[in-house]
Design an enzyme around this catalytic site. Structure first.
Site, PDB file in Angstrom:
ATOM      1  N   ASP A 103       4.648   3.879   0.065  1.00 13.55           N
ATOM      2  CA  ASP A 103       3.795   3.512   1.199  1.00 13.55           C
ATOM      3  C   ASP A 103       2.724   4.575   1.362  1.00 13.55           C
ATOM      4  O   ASP A 103       2.951   5.751   1.070  1.00 13.55           O
ATOM      5  CB  ASP A 103       4.622   3.406   2.485  1.00 13.55           C
ATOM      6  CG  ASP A 103       5.480   2.149   2.556  1.00 13.55           C
ATOM      7  OD1 ASP A 103       5.114   1.144   1.913  1.00 13.55           O
ATOM      8  OD2 ASP A 103       6.493   2.169   3.261  1.00 13.55           O
ATOM      9  N   ASP A 150       3.038  -4.973   1.628  1.00 13.28           N
ATOM     10  CA  ASP A 150       3.375  -5.254   3.027  1.00 13.28           C
ATOM     11  C   ASP A 150       2.301  -6.107   3.695  1.00 13.28           C
ATOM     12  O   ASP A 150       2.604  -6.992   4.492  1.00 13.28           O
ATOM     13  CB  ASP A 150       3.548  -3.953   3.811  1.00 13.28           C
ATOM     14  CG  ASP A 150       4.695  -3.107   3.309  1.00 13.28           C
ATOM     15  OD1 ASP A 150       5.658  -3.674   2.734  1.00 13.28           O
ATOM     16  OD2 ASP A 150       4.646  -1.879   3.489  1.00 13.28           O
TER      17      ASP A 150
END
Length: 152
Positions: free
Chosen positions: A113, A127
């Site tokens: 991330d 995401d």
């Protein structure tokens, strides 16, 4: 499903993996680069859980969720193929995002991330695809005659 949705899915998956590779190669784990100070940073983390880090270290569970998702979508494939653009694009982005994060979980044991808006959990391109996909599928359900209010 029309070939355009397959192409979109592949492109989304490639963008996800290329951006994650770029972050891994160009940043140190935990490093944060301010793009707009105190608003938007690129922050490299490895997330072993889901959103907000919940269910950390449940790699097998998350991989099984992706397998179940793919099985459910396979079961509903005729409905998806016959569906509107919301259904097709939503499914495409949902699958592409799920596969991108599953790839990370399988090969890295965690999800890369890096988008950090400081007021929200750090996230990635996969995401974004999952969230947009879910919203598009929700719009489809809301707009369909079977969704929304029940006449009774």
């Amino acid at each position: 499903m029309a070939i355009i949705y397959v192409i979109i899915g592949i492109i989304w998956l490639v963008i996800d993996q290329v951006t994650k590779f770029w972050v891994q190669e160009g940043m140190s784990l935990g490093q944060s680069i301010p793009i707009i100070p105190n608003v938007f940073h690129l922050t490299y983390i490895l997330n072993k859980g889901a959103a907000f880090g919940i269910l950390a270290n449940q790699r097998l569970f998350f991989l099984c969720i992706v397998i179940v998702l793919l099985a459910v979508l396979w079961y509903f494939r005729r409905y998806i193929v016959a569906g509107d653009a919301y259904t097709k694009l939503g499914t495409t982005l949902l699958v592409s995002g799920a596969l991108g994060n599953a790839w990370d979980r399988y090969y890295l044991g965690a999800v890369v991330d890096f988008f950090d808006f400081r007021i929200w959990p750090i996230f990635n391109v996969a995401d974004i695809g999952i969230c947009i996909g879910v919203v598009l599928l929700a719009i489809h359900v809301w707009r369909s005659p079977q969704g929304g209010e029940h006449n009774g």
